[in-house]
Design a protein around this motif. Structure first.
Motif, mmCIF file in Angstrom:
data_model
loop_
_atom_site.group_PDB
_atom_site.id
_atom_site.type_symbol
_atom_site.label_atom_id
_atom_site.label_comp_id
_atom_site.label_asym_id
_atom_site.label_seq_id
_atom_site.Cartn_x
_atom_site.Cartn_y
_atom_site.Cartn_z
ATOM 1 N N PHE A 247 0.835 -1.189 0.000
ATOM 2 C CA PHE A 247 0.000 0.000 0.000
ATOM 3 C C PHE A 247 0.878 1.250 0.000
ATOM 4 C CE2 PHE A 247 -2.162 3.370 2.440
ATOM 5 C CZ PHE A 247 -3.196 3.620 1.574
ATOM 6 N N TYR A 248 1.939 1.230 0.783
ATOM 7 C CA TYR A 248 2.858 2.371 0.857
ATOM 8 C C TYR A 248 3.430 2.679 -0.534
ATOM 9 C CZ TYR A 248 6.971 5.115 2.075
ATOM 10 O OH TYR A 248 7.931 6.093 2.145
ATOM 11 N N HIS A 249 3.884 1.662 -1.232
ATOM 12 C CA HIS A 249 4.444 1.858 -2.565
ATOM 13 C C HIS A 249 3.400 2.478 -3.498
ATOM 14 C CE1 HIS A 249 5.878 0.430 -6.598
ATOM 15 N NE2 HIS A 249 6.940 1.051 -6.138
ATOM 16 N N PHE A 250 2.171 1.986 -3.441
ATOM 17 C CA PHE A 250 1.082 2.566 -4.219
ATOM 18 C C PHE A 250 0.860 4.032 -3.840
ATOM 19 C CE2 PHE A 250 -3.346 3.870 -3.766
ATOM 20 C CZ PHE A 250 -3.731 3.946 -5.098
ATOM 21 N N LEU A 251 0.837 4.305 -2.545
ATOM 22 C CA LEU A 251 0.530 5.644 -2.044
ATOM 23 C C LEU A 251 1.570 6.680 -2.473
ATOM 24 C CD1 LEU A 251 -1.500 7.153 -0.220
ATOM 25 C CD2 LEU A 251 -0.010 6.594 1.713
ATOM 26 N N MET A 252 2.796 6.254 -2.658
ATOM 27 C CA MET A 252 3.856 7.199 -2.991
ATOM 28 C C MET A 252 3.663 7.890 -4.340
ATOM 29 S SD MET A 252 5.741 7.628 -0.407
ATOM 30 C CE MET A 252 4.212 7.473 0.525
ATOM 31 N N LYS A 253 2.816 7.346 -5.203
ATOM 32 C CA LYS A 253 2.561 8.043 -6.471
ATOM 33 C C LYS A 253 1.746 9.321 -6.251
ATOM 34 C CE LYS A 253 -1.572 5.696 -8.196
ATOM 35 N NZ LYS A 253 -2.072 4.863 -9.288
ATOM 36 N N TYR A 254 1.149 9.478 -5.070
ATOM 37 C CA TYR A 254 0.381 10.675 -4.738
ATOM 38 C C TYR A 254 1.205 11.717 -3.992
ATOM 39 C CZ TYR A 254 -3.713 8.093 -6.203
ATOM 40 O OH TYR A 254 -4.624 7.388 -6.950
ATOM 41 N N ARG A 255 2.431 11.365 -3.633
ATOM 42 C CA ARG A 255 3.290 12.284 -2.898
ATOM 43 C C ARG A 255 3.610 13.500 -3.762
ATOM 44 N NH1 ARG A 255 8.864 11.203 -2.286
ATOM 45 N NH2 ARG A 255 9.578 13.017 -1.198
ATOM 46 N N SER A 256 3.634 14.677 -3.129
ATOM 47 C CA SER A 256 3.856 15.904 -3.877
ATOM 48 C C SER A 256 4.507 16.950 -2.984
ATOM 49 C CB SER A 256 2.510 16.423 -4.385
ATOM 50 O OG SER A 256 2.649 17.674 -4.996
ATOM 51 N N THR A 257 5.389 17.749 -3.567
ATOM 52 C CA THR A 257 6.004 18.828 -2.787
ATOM 53 C C THR A 257 4.995 19.919 -2.458
ATOM 54 O OG1 THR A 257 6.781 19.865 -4.821
ATOM 55 C CG2 THR A 257 8.325 18.428 -3.676
ATOM 56 N N ALA A 258 3.994 20.051 -3.288
ATOM 57 C CA ALA A 258 2.903 21.003 -3.036
ATOM 58 C C ALA A 258 1.594 20.224 -3.088
ATOM 59 C CB ALA A 258 2.909 22.109 -4.076
ATOM 60 N N PRO A 259 1.214 19.581 -1.965
ATOM 61 C CA PRO A 259 0.015 18.723 -1.971
ATOM 62 C C PRO A 259 -1.223 19.483 -2.426
ATOM 63 C CG PRO A 259 1.123 18.652 0.160
ATOM 64 C CD PRO A 259 1.818 19.682 -0.664
ATOM 65 N N ASP B 111 -9.386 5.307 3.931
ATOM 66 C CA ASP B 111 -10.355 4.428 3.259
ATOM 67 C C ASP B 111 -10.463 4.744 1.773
ATOM 68 O OD1 ASP B 111 -10.913 2.994 5.564
ATOM 69 O OD2 ASP B 111 -12.636 4.234 6.099
ATOM 70 N N GLU B 112 -10.462 6.023 1.426
ATOM 71 C CA GLU B 112 -10.517 6.423 0.023
ATOM 72 C C GLU B 112 -9.260 5.950 -0.720
ATOM 73 O OE1 GLU B 112 -10.535 10.537 -2.601
ATOM 74 O OE2 GLU B 112 -11.165 10.627 -0.506
ATOM 75 N N ALA B 113 -8.103 6.160 -0.111
ATOM 76 C CA ALA B 113 -6.848 5.722 -0.725
ATOM 77 C C ALA B 113 -6.809 4.203 -0.843
ATOM 78 C CB ALA B 113 -5.665 6.232 0.087
ATOM 79 N N TRP B 114 -7.338 3.508 0.168
ATOM 80 C CA TRP B 114 -7.347 2.036 0.125
ATOM 81 C C TRP B 114 -8.204 1.533 -1.039
ATOM 82 C CZ3 TRP B 114 -4.350 -1.472 2.313
ATOM 83 C CH2 TRP B 114 -4.709 -2.817 2.166
ATOM 84 N N GLU B 115 -9.356 2.160 -1.260
ATOM 85 C CA GLU B 115 -10.206 1.767 -2.386
ATOM 86 C C GLU B 115 -9.469 1.937 -3.718
ATOM 87 O OE1 GLU B 115 -13.229 0.260 -2.520
ATOM 88 O OE2 GLU B 115 -12.972 0.057 -0.357
ATOM 89 N N LEU B 116 -8.758 3.048 -3.859
ATOM 90 C CA LEU B 116 -7.968 3.270 -5.075
ATOM 91 C C LEU B 116 -6.876 2.211 -5.216
ATOM 92 C CD1 LEU B 116 -7.611 7.146 -4.877
ATOM 93 C CD2 LEU B 116 -9.041 5.852 -6.491
ATOM 94 N N TYR B 117 -6.286 1.838 -4.107
ATOM 95 C CA TYR B 117 -5.255 0.793 -4.082
ATOM 96 C C TYR B 117 -5.818 -0.549 -4.556
ATOM 97 C CZ TYR B 117 -2.078 -2.624 -1.849
ATOM 98 O OH TYR B 117 -1.240 -3.679 -1.566
ATOM 99 N N ILE B 118 -6.969 -0.931 -4.016
ATOM 100 C CA ILE B 118 -7.597 -2.205 -4.389
ATOM 101 C C ILE B 118 -7.941 -2.205 -5.882
ATOM 102 C CG2 ILE B 118 -9.653 -3.647 -4.043
ATOM 103 C CD1 ILE B 118 -7.507 -3.804 -1.807
ATOM 104 N N ILE B 119 -8.490 -1.110 -6.361
ATOM 105 C CA ILE B 119 -8.836 -1.030 -7.788
ATOM 106 C C ILE B 119 -7.593 -1.144 -8.652
ATOM 107 C CG2 ILE B 119 -9.679 0.542 -9.578
ATOM 108 C CD1 ILE B 119 -11.689 1.572 -7.386
ATOM 109 N N SER B 120 -6.528 -0.454 -8.278
ATOM 110 C CA SER B 120 -5.319 -0.467 -9.102
ATOM 111 C C SER B 120 -4.618 -1.814 -9.095
ATOM 112 C CB SER B 120 -4.344 0.619 -8.652
ATOM 113 O OG SER B 120 -3.681 0.243 -7.469
ATOM 114 N N GLU B 121 -4.801 -2.585 -8.027
ATOM 115 C CA GLU B 121 -4.119 -3.866 -7.910
ATOM 116 C C GLU B 121 -4.978 -5.040 -8.391
ATOM 117 O OE1 GLU B 121 -0.797 -4.174 -6.999
ATOM 118 O OE2 GLU B 121 -0.946 -2.003 -7.163
ATOM 119 N N SER B 122 -6.185 -4.757 -8.818
ATOM 120 C CA SER B 122 -7.077 -5.825 -9.296
ATOM 121 C C SER B 122 -6.768 -6.224 -10.717
ATOM 122 C CB SER B 122 -8.532 -5.373 -9.234
ATOM 123 O OG SER B 122 -8.897 -5.097 -7.918
#
Length: 73
Positions: free
Chosen positions: A5-17, A62-73
């Motif tokens: 999940f962490y690896h997936f989440l890092m694509k959303y990391r931004s210097t200016a969120p 929860d929102e990020a987790w749903e995106l994670y599940i969709i992307s990994e399906s």
């Protein structure tokens, strides 16, 4: 095999969120104790509940987790 999940989440990391998920990703990146290799919802959710320094509510996770599940399906 799923990426963590962490690896997936890092694509959303931004210097200016721009949004809540970007702020969450930045906070996870800065957290040296975040369960970086986990693919388990309960493990990560429990960690976040115990470590209350995250800037947004659990709804963002929860929102990020749903995106994670969709992307990994």
């Amino acid at each position: 095999m799923y990426r963590s999940f962490y690896h997936f989440l890092m694509k959303y990391r931004s210097t200016a969120p721009r949004d809540a998920i970007s702020r969450f990703a930045n906070a996870a990146y800065d957290d040296l104790e975040f369960p970086k290799n986990s693919e388990d919802y309960d493990e990560i959710s429990s960690y976040l509940e115990v470590n209350g320094h995250y800037p947004e509510s659990m709804a963002i996770f929860d929102e990020a987790w749903e995106l994670y599940i969709i992307s990994e399906s």
